[in-house]
Enzyme design. Sequence first.
Site, PDB file in Angstrom:
ATOM      1  N   ARG A 187      -5.082   0.084 -13.852  1.00 34.76           N
ATOM      2  CA  ARG A 187      -6.287   0.761 -14.357  1.00 34.76           C
ATOM      3  C   ARG A 187      -6.294   0.886 -15.882  1.00 34.76           C
ATOM      4  O   ARG A 187      -7.336   0.745 -16.517  1.00 34.76           O
ATOM      5  CB  ARG A 187      -6.405   2.158 -13.730  1.00 34.76           C
ATOM      6  CG  ARG A 187      -6.693   2.156 -12.240  1.00 34.76           C
ATOM      7  CD  ARG A 187      -6.740   3.574 -11.696  1.00 34.76           C
ATOM      8  NE  ARG A 187      -7.759   4.362 -12.368  1.00 34.76           N
ATOM      9  CZ  ARG A 187      -9.066   4.330 -12.079  1.00 34.76           C
ATOM     10  NH1 ARG A 187      -9.500   3.555 -11.111  1.00 34.76           N
ATOM     11  NH2 ARG A 187      -9.915   5.072 -12.735  1.00 34.76           N
ATOM     12  N   ASP A 235     -18.539   4.071 -17.440  1.00 37.71           N
ATOM     13  CA  ASP A 235     -17.858   4.077 -16.140  1.00 37.71           C
ATOM     14  C   ASP A 235     -17.544   2.647 -15.685  1.00 37.71           C
ATOM     15  O   ASP A 235     -18.271   1.717 -16.008  1.00 37.71           O
ATOM     16  CB  ASP A 235     -18.770   4.772 -15.110  1.00 37.71           C
ATOM     17  CG  ASP A 235     -18.000   5.185 -13.861  1.00 37.71           C
ATOM     18  OD1 ASP A 235     -16.755   5.165 -13.887  1.00 37.71           O
ATOM     19  OD2 ASP A 235     -18.646   5.507 -12.852  1.00 37.71           O
ATOM     20  N   HIS A 263      -9.123   0.503 -19.176  1.00 41.51           N
ATOM     21  CA  HIS A 263      -9.460   1.425 -20.268  1.00 41.51           C
ATOM     22  C   HIS A 263      -9.270   0.735 -21.624  1.00 41.51           C
ATOM     23  O   HIS A 263     -10.074   0.884 -22.529  1.00 41.51           O
ATOM     24  CB  HIS A 263      -8.586   2.679 -20.202  1.00 41.51           C
ATOM     25  CG  HIS A 263      -8.796   3.490 -18.947  1.00 41.51           C
ATOM     26  ND1 HIS A 263     -10.045   3.772 -18.455  1.00 41.51           N
ATOM     27  CD2 HIS A 263      -7.917   4.064 -18.083  1.00 41.51           C
ATOM     28  CE1 HIS A 263      -9.925   4.493 -17.358  1.00 41.51           C
ATOM     29  NE2 HIS A 263      -8.646   4.677 -17.092  1.00 41.51           N
ATOM     30  N   LEU A 267     -24.460   6.175 -39.038  1.00 42.67           N
ATOM     31  CA  LEU A 267     -24.433   6.556 -37.620  1.00 42.67           C
ATOM     32  C   LEU A 267     -23.544   7.787 -37.395  1.00 42.67           C
ATOM     33  O   LEU A 267     -22.441   7.870 -37.931  1.00 42.67           O
ATOM     34  CB  LEU A 267     -23.882   5.383 -36.788  1.00 42.67           C
ATOM     35  CG  LEU A 267     -23.723   5.662 -35.293  1.00 42.67           C
ATOM     36  CD1 LEU A 267     -25.082   5.699 -34.596  1.00 42.67           C
ATOM     37  CD2 LEU A 267     -22.835   4.604 -34.628  1.00 42.67           C
ATOM     38  N   ARG A 289     -12.390  -0.222 -11.900  1.00 41.97           N
ATOM     39  CA  ARG A 289     -12.823  -1.316 -11.010  1.00 41.97           C
ATOM     40  C   ARG A 289     -12.739  -2.667 -11.712  1.00 41.97           C
ATOM     41  O   ARG A 289     -12.397  -3.674 -11.115  1.00 41.97           O
ATOM     42  CB  ARG A 289     -14.261  -1.052 -10.520  1.00 41.97           C
ATOM     43  CG  ARG A 289     -14.300  -0.069  -9.358  1.00 41.97           C
ATOM     44  CD  ARG A 289     -15.684   0.432  -9.124  1.00 41.97           C
ATOM     45  NE  ARG A 289     -16.045   1.440 -10.113  1.00 41.97           N
ATOM     46  CZ  ARG A 289     -17.279   1.840 -10.353  1.00 41.97           C
ATOM     47  NH1 ARG A 289     -18.285   1.286  -9.715  1.00 41.97           N
ATOM     48  NH2 ARG A 289     -17.519   2.785 -11.233  1.00 41.97           N
TER      49      ARG A 289
HETATM   50  C1  FPP Z   1     -14.418   5.740 -16.577  1.00 39.73           C
HETATM   51  O1  FPP Z   1     -14.026   4.596 -15.852  1.00 39.73           O
HETATM   52  C2  FPP Z   1     -13.795   5.706 -17.904  1.00 39.73           C
HETATM   53  C3  FPP Z   1     -12.994   6.680 -18.402  1.00 39.73           C
HETATM   54  C4  FPP Z   1     -12.627   7.917 -17.702  1.00 39.73           C
HETATM   55  C5  FPP Z   1     -12.380   6.529 -19.731  1.00 39.73           C
HETATM   56  C6  FPP Z   1     -13.276   6.020 -20.812  1.00 39.73           C
HETATM   57  C7  FPP Z   1     -12.439   5.559 -21.913  1.00 39.73           C
HETATM   58  C8  FPP Z   1     -12.600   4.440 -22.612  1.00 39.73           C
HETATM   59  C9  FPP Z   1     -13.747   3.518 -22.474  1.00 39.73           C
HETATM   60  C10 FPP Z   1     -11.541   4.108 -23.571  1.00 39.73           C
HETATM   61  C11 FPP Z   1     -11.829   4.222 -25.004  1.00 39.73           C
HETATM   62  C12 FPP Z   1     -12.670   5.304 -25.501  1.00 39.73           C
HETATM   63  C13 FPP Z   1     -12.703   5.667 -26.800  1.00 39.73           C
HETATM   64  C14 FPP Z   1     -13.698   6.673 -27.254  1.00 39.73           C
HETATM   65  C15 FPP Z   1     -11.803   5.067 -27.817  1.00 39.73           C
HETATM   66  P1  FPP Z   1     -13.224   4.821 -14.494  1.00 39.73           P
HETATM   67  O2  FPP Z   1     -11.784   4.830 -14.820  1.00 39.73           O
HETATM   68  O3  FPP Z   1     -13.734   6.034 -13.811  1.00 39.73           O
HETATM   69  O4  FPP Z   1     -13.600   3.529 -13.697  1.00 39.73           O
HETATM   70  P2  FPP Z   1     -13.748   3.388 -12.121  1.00 39.73           P
HETATM   71  O5  FPP Z   1     -14.949   4.222 -11.727  1.00 39.73           O
HETATM   72  O6  FPP Z   1     -14.001   1.927 -11.947  1.00 39.73           O
HETATM   73  O7  FPP Z   1     -12.466   3.858 -11.520  1.00 39.73           O
END
Ligand code: FPP
Length: 243
Positions: free
Chosen positions: A31, A18, A35, A129, A22
């Site tokens: 955003r 998470d 990611h 793994l 941010r």
């Molecule tokens: C949450 O942060 C994150 C996600 C919903 C996406 C997770 C994806 C990745 C880390 C990208 C790559 C993954 C793989 C497996 C290749 P948020 O967007 O909710 O952050 P916030 O709470 O700060 O808004």
Amino acid sequence: MDDSGQQQVPRHVAVIMDGNGRWARARGLPRHAGHRSGVKSVRETVEIAAKRGVSYLTLFAFSSENWRRPADEVSRLMGLFLEALQREVADLHRNNVRLRFIGARERLQSDLIDSIAVAEKKTQDNDGLNLIVATAYGGRWDLVEASKSLAKKAISGELSVDDIDDDKLAAELSLAGIPDPDLLIRTGGERRISNFLLWNLAYAELWFCDCLWPDFGEQQFDEALAYYRSRQRRYGYTGDQVA
Ligand code: FPP
């Protein structure tokens, strides 16, 4: 294992990644840049987990509820999963990683579904793994699907209702045959499970950190492992019984 029988390294680590949004906002970026940066942390985490001797690493990439996000963000995320998968699969295979996906796969776009199938097949005999990516996954969805499956077996006579127990239900879940997570890591400062592996996390140790996912790396992973080593896992027994 140490003298008390407790494993020093968790066999299975689950991660709620998470804080990408941010992280991006703090830098004046959109955003999706967060990611994209989060993919680097995924790569690093896979490497460290393998190096530390973790057997299973389950990452929460996209939840059942994340479909509610703006269409543009969802579409960019799906594009990022596809790109990362196609780019990384050869390297994962070379490193003996077995890749699996859990979640409502049929809801994903068809090119992603196809790439997932190819990656799972390519890596299916690897015994290093185990990397499990939860995409379009929700703990409640998992339990509902398992319940449907048990109900069908009961109706067809394959299973008697009175024989349904923990093991029978667990055998219908996405992580059937995989040991429960020993440690859950969540970045981004929230202290909640957010509909992740509701059944499987029953006895997991929980480690939360305020750092945002793109800032997560070796140091934070080792902090989580140190926390895990400091815990006494009791599974309902008393501390004296466990010792
Ligand atoms: C949450 O942060 C994150 C996600 C919903 C996406 C997770 C994806 C990745 C880390 C990208 C790559 C993954 C793989 C497996 C290749 P948020 O967007 O909710 O952050 P916030 O709470 O700060 O808004």
